[in-house]
Design an enzyme around this catalytic site. Structure first.
Site, PDB file in Angstrom:
ATOM      1  CB  ALA A   1      89.546 -10.530  62.742  1.00 26.82           C
TER       2      ALA A   1
ATOM      3  N   GLY B   1      84.139 -10.780  62.122  1.00 30.53           N
ATOM      4  CA  GLY B   1      84.436 -10.697  60.691  1.00 30.53           C
ATOM      5  C   GLY B   1      83.776 -11.818  59.904  1.00 30.53           C
TER       6      GLY B   1
ATOM      7  CD  GLU C   1      82.429  -6.941  60.468  1.00 33.73           C
ATOM      8  OE1 GLU C   1      83.497  -7.538  60.699  1.00 33.73           O
ATOM      9  OE2 GLU C   1      82.283  -5.723  60.682  1.00 33.73           O
TER      10      GLU C   1
ATOM     11  CD  GLU D   1      83.187  -7.725  65.746  1.00 34.62           C
ATOM     12  OE1 GLU D   1      82.093  -7.939  66.324  1.00 34.62           O
ATOM     13  OE2 GLU D   1      83.360  -7.904  64.538  1.00 34.62           O
TER      14      GLU D   1
HETATM   15  N1  DAK Z   1      90.850 -16.005  66.476  1.00 40.80           N
HETATM   16  C1  DAK Z   1      91.862 -16.869  66.792  1.00 40.80           C
HETATM   17  N2  DAK Z   1      91.645 -18.111  67.247  1.00 40.80           N
HETATM   18  C2  DAK Z   1      90.365 -18.505  67.387  1.00 40.80           C
HETATM   19  C3  DAK Z   1      89.276 -17.670  67.077  1.00 40.80           C
HETATM   20  C4  DAK Z   1      89.563 -16.341  66.604  1.00 40.80           C
HETATM   21  N3  DAK Z   1      88.611 -15.469  66.237  1.00 40.80           N
HETATM   22  N4  DAK Z   1      88.144 -18.346  67.331  1.00 40.80           N
HETATM   23  C5  DAK Z   1      88.506 -19.565  67.760  1.00 40.80           C
HETATM   24  N5  DAK Z   1      89.838 -19.668  67.811  1.00 40.80           N
HETATM   25  C6  DAK Z   1      90.638 -20.831  68.224  1.00 40.80           C
HETATM   26  C7  DAK Z   1      90.613 -21.012  69.730  1.00 40.80           C
HETATM   27  O1  DAK Z   1      91.583 -20.176  70.352  1.00 40.80           O
HETATM   28  C8  DAK Z   1      90.964 -22.488  69.857  1.00 40.80           C
HETATM   29  O2  DAK Z   1      92.350 -22.637  69.679  1.00 40.80           O
HETATM   30  P1  DAK Z   1      93.180 -23.737  70.544  1.00 40.80           P
HETATM   31  O3  DAK Z   1      92.876 -23.429  71.951  1.00 40.80           O
HETATM   32  O4  DAK Z   1      92.618 -25.050  70.110  1.00 40.80           O
HETATM   33  O5  DAK Z   1      94.599 -23.486  70.136  1.00 40.80           O
HETATM   34  C9  DAK Z   1      90.264 -23.093  68.625  1.00 40.80           C
HETATM   35  O6  DAK Z   1      90.039 -22.013  67.734  1.00 40.80           O
HETATM   36  C10 DAK Z   1      88.918 -23.702  68.976  1.00 40.80           C
HETATM   37  O7  DAK Z   1      88.177 -22.725  69.669  1.00 40.80           O
HETATM   38  P2  DAK Z   1      87.339 -23.069  70.988  1.00 40.80           P
HETATM   39  O8  DAK Z   1      88.023 -24.118  71.801  1.00 40.80           O
HETATM   40  O9  DAK Z   1      87.026 -21.774  71.650  1.00 40.80           O
HETATM   41  O10 DAK Z   1      86.033 -23.698  70.303  1.00 40.80           O
HETATM   42  P3  DAK Z   1      84.543 -23.673  70.784  1.00 40.80           P
HETATM   43  O11 DAK Z   1      83.800 -24.503  69.789  1.00 40.80           O
HETATM   44  O12 DAK Z   1      84.432 -23.990  72.240  1.00 40.80           O
HETATM   45  O13 DAK Z   1      84.074 -22.130  70.640  1.00 40.80           O
HETATM   46  C11 DAK Z   1      83.811 -20.045  69.415  1.00 40.80           C
HETATM   47  C12 DAK Z   1      83.994 -21.587  69.343  1.00 40.80           C
HETATM   48  C13 DAK Z   1      83.851 -19.545  67.984  1.00 40.80           C
HETATM   49  C14 DAK Z   1      82.485 -19.693  70.053  1.00 40.80           C
HETATM   50  C15 DAK Z   1      84.974 -19.456  70.289  1.00 40.80           C
HETATM   51  O14 DAK Z   1      86.222 -19.960  69.799  1.00 40.80           O
HETATM   52  C16 DAK Z   1      85.026 -17.971  70.220  1.00 40.80           C
HETATM   53  O15 DAK Z   1      84.325 -17.250  70.937  1.00 40.80           O
HETATM   54  N6  DAK Z   1      85.923 -17.418  69.393  1.00 40.80           N
HETATM   55  C17 DAK Z   1      86.166 -15.995  69.275  1.00 40.80           C
HETATM   56  C18 DAK Z   1      85.058 -15.330  68.506  1.00 40.80           C
HETATM   57  C19 DAK Z   1      85.270 -13.857  68.379  1.00 40.80           C
HETATM   58  O16 DAK Z   1      85.423 -13.116  69.395  1.00 40.80           O
HETATM   59  N7  DAK Z   1      85.258 -13.345  67.159  1.00 40.80           N
HETATM   60  C20 DAK Z   1      85.438 -11.943  66.879  1.00 40.80           C
HETATM   61  C21 DAK Z   1      86.892 -11.633  66.559  1.00 40.80           C
HETATM   62  S1  DAK Z   1      87.118  -9.885  66.335  1.00 40.80           S
HETATM   63  C22 DAK Z   1      88.547  -4.692  60.967  1.00 40.80           C
HETATM   64  C23 DAK Z   1      87.899  -5.658  60.241  1.00 40.80           C
HETATM   65  C24 DAK Z   1      87.389  -6.759  60.902  1.00 40.80           C
HETATM   66  C25 DAK Z   1      87.510  -6.884  62.275  1.00 40.80           C
HETATM   67  C26 DAK Z   1      88.135  -5.911  62.993  1.00 40.80           C
HETATM   68  C27 DAK Z   1      88.660  -4.798  62.336  1.00 40.80           C
HETATM   69  N8  DAK Z   1      89.101  -3.575  60.302  1.00 40.80           N
HETATM   70  C28 DAK Z   1      89.110  -3.513  58.836  1.00 40.80           C
HETATM   71  C29 DAK Z   1      89.554  -2.436  61.037  1.00 40.80           C
HETATM   72  C30 DAK Z   1      86.974  -8.066  62.898  1.00 40.80           C
HETATM   73  C31 DAK Z   1      87.145  -8.333  64.189  1.00 40.80           C
HETATM   74  C32 DAK Z   1      86.737  -9.629  64.709  1.00 40.80           C
HETATM   75  O17 DAK Z   1      86.187 -10.470  64.041  1.00 40.80           O
END
Ligand code: DAK
Length: 256
Positions: free
Chosen positions: A64, A107, A110, A130
């Site tokens: 997400a 997500g 998922e 998460e």
């Molecule tokens: N959201 C927003 N931006 C993101 C992102 C994300 N999830 N993942 C990556 N980006 C953005 C980065 O901020 C960066 O932006 P700029 O700095 O260039 O502006 C760009 O994408 C490139 O990312 P990186 O520079 O970090 O790239 P790397 O290749 O070094 O790393 C990475 C890639 C995927 C390992 C890293 O970006 C990362 O750790 N991203 C976050 C992953 C994460 O934590 N995902 C979980 C999100 S929470 C629900 C349903 C669903 C959910 C919740 C509730 N309900 C129905 C209640 C789901 C929740 C989630 O998924």
């Protein structure tokens, strides 16, 4: 910008490509709505017999969109009705293949797990990070991951946010097949074409019974299977398939 691109790369096969490459295909609310609308449309589209969902070479989807979530309050989340977006994917009657390159996190993992078949490139990485953000999976991760790979491997991933690579994911049962990174889409389309060439009613009943039966007591699930199996004996495609076998020719399926 179109956030989910749709193509028809082969007869009866639809390709949906998540299109936010600048943020690793983070699933923004707008993207989830576009994806939902496509899935609802394809669910009703008699010409579509298999769906491939993919991202790009760096990410299937990194979860997400954190920017969109950082200031979101619970009531706002509930009001958005995100559940209906996920339900459209989860309840799609057509077989769905996730073609995964790069990251499938949160997500994104998922979403992949909502698919019926997951084809992963060697460099794919799966995870539910998460917990590191102070939240937890909300689209099925705490339930689908343990069902796919068992409680203890799932707990390790869910409680630490650690990732699994494609080979580990395959060994654990999360992934259907691992192929070289540059072969993921071609292999996924091949599987989709293969499924699309099968009798559609048989395909639909198999998907329905596998999914509904997984959450039912075994006796109930076996009864559902038997009922569905009886039904298929009444189809044109069953007659055609068996006759073609006996006549040593290729069958032609109409979905009737
Ligand atoms: N959201 C927003 N931006 C993101 C992102 C994300 N999830 N993942 C990556 N980006 C953005 C980065 O901020 C960066 O932006 P700029 O700095 O260039 O502006 C760009 O994408 C490139 O990312 P990186 O520079 O970090 O790239 P790397 O290749 O070094 O790393 C990475 C890639 C995927 C390992 C890293 O970006 C990362 O750790 N991203 C976050 C992953 C994460 O934590 N995902 C979980 C999100 S929470 C629900 C349903 C669903 C959910 C919740 C509730 N309900 C129905 C209640 C789901 C929740 C989630 O998924």
């Amino acid at each position: 910008m179109t956030l989910v691109l749709m193509e028809r790369p082969a007869p009866h096969v639809t390709l949906l490509r998540l299109n936010r490459p600048e943020v690793r295909n983070a699933l923004s609310p707008a993207l989830r709505v576009e994806l939902r609308d496509h899935m609802l449309g394809l669910s009703e589209d008699r010409d579509c017999r298999a769906i491939v969902i993919t991202g790009n070479e760096k990410a299937f989807a990194a979860g997400a969109d954190i920017k969109a979530m950082v200031a979101t309050e619970p009531a706002e989340m509930m009001a958005h009705g995100d559940e209906t977006n996920w339900a459209a994917i989860r309840n799609c009657p057509k077989p769905v293949i996730a073609a995964v390159n790069g990251y499938a996190l949160g997500g994104g993992c998922e979403l992949a797990m909502c698919a019926d078949v997951i084809i992963a490139g060697k460099g794919a990485r799966f995870g539910q990070p998460e917990v590191r953000l102070g939240i937890m999976p909300g689209a099925g991760g705490t339930q689908r991951l343990p069902r796919a790979i068992g409680k203890h491997r799932a707990m390790l991933m869910l409680l630490t946010g650690s990732m699994m690579d494609a080979e580990e994911a395959f060994a654990a049962g999360l992934v259907s097949k691992v192929v070289p990174d540059d072969a993921v889409l071609a292999e996924s389309l091949k599987v989709a074409v293969d499924i699309a060439s099968m009798p559609p009613l048989a395909v639909a009943e198999i998907k329905r019974v596998v999914l509904a039966g997984a959450d039912a007591p075994l006796d109930t699930a076996i009864m559902m299977e038997r009922r569905a199996a009886y039904l298929l004996f009444g189809t044109e495609d069953k007659r055609e398939a068996m006759t073609a076998f006996l006549e040593k020719r290729k069958p032609t399926f109409t979905g009737a």
